[in-house]
Design a protein around this motif. Structure first.
Motif, PDB file in Angstrom:
ATOM      1  N   TRP A  25       0.731  -0.835   0.051  1.00  0.00           N
ATOM      2  CA  TRP A  25       0.319   0.326   0.125  1.00  0.00           C
ATOM      3  C   TRP A  25       0.901   1.520  -0.019  1.00  0.00           C
ATOM      4  O   TRP A  25       1.904   0.887   0.804  1.00  0.00           O
ATOM      5  CB  TRP A  25      -0.585  -0.248   0.936  1.00  0.00           C
ATOM      6  N   GLN A  27       0.889   4.316   1.630  1.00  0.00           N
ATOM      7  CA  GLN A  27       0.703   5.385   3.031  1.00  0.00           C
ATOM      8  C   GLN A  27       0.441   7.220   3.242  1.00  0.00           C
ATOM      9  O   GLN A  27       0.638   7.412   3.990  1.00  0.00           O
ATOM     10  CB  GLN A  27       1.250   5.335   4.784  1.00  0.00           C
ATOM     11  N   TYR A  81      -1.158   0.015  10.661  1.00  0.00           N
ATOM     12  CA  TYR A  81      -1.254   1.055   9.800  1.00  0.00           C
ATOM     13  C   TYR A  81      -1.857   1.890   9.711  1.00  0.00           C
ATOM     14  O   TYR A  81      -1.400   3.356   8.430  1.00  0.00           O
ATOM     15  CB  TYR A  81      -0.317   0.106   8.366  1.00  0.00           C
ATOM     16  N   VAL A  83      -4.735   2.339   7.123  1.00  0.00           N
ATOM     17  CA  VAL A  83      -4.570   2.506   6.165  1.00  0.00           C
ATOM     18  C   VAL A  83      -6.258   1.623   6.157  1.00  0.00           C
ATOM     19  O   VAL A  83      -6.661   0.746   7.112  1.00  0.00           O
ATOM     20  CB  VAL A  83      -3.256   1.689   5.358  1.00  0.00           C
TER      21      VAL A  83
END
Length: 85
Positions: A25, A27, A81, A83
């Motif tokens: 991903w 971030q 995280y 996300v």
């Protein structure tokens, strides 16, 4: 990747061996481009199929390509995280 967090900086590269649990991903708020090279060829068809598929059919498609999905990890990774999928 596996049991390790790996941060790939702009312009960087990462080798992901087959069979290692992983996710990716961005971030940041900045758009990113991800290039993935698959070898041997064939797995790119998984991405083509899932791009047109409903979420309910993705596990069956993954199984046909010998992949194991881990949706049970989504909540933990999202919380850890910050996300979301």
């Amino acid at each position: 990747m596996g049991n390790h967090d790996v941060v790939v900086e702009e312009g960087g590269f990462l080798f992901k061996p087959r069979g290692i649990v992983h996710t990716m991903w961005n971030q940041t708020d900045v758009d990113a481009i991800l290039l993935e090279f698959l070898s041997p060829p064939g797995l790119e068809r998984f991405f083509e199929e899932t791009g047109r598929a409903s979420p309910e059919t993705v596990p069956e498609i993954a199984t046909r390509y010998g992949l194991t999905l881990h949706p049970e990890l989504i909540a933990e990774l999202s919380a850890l995280y910050g996300v979301s999928p």
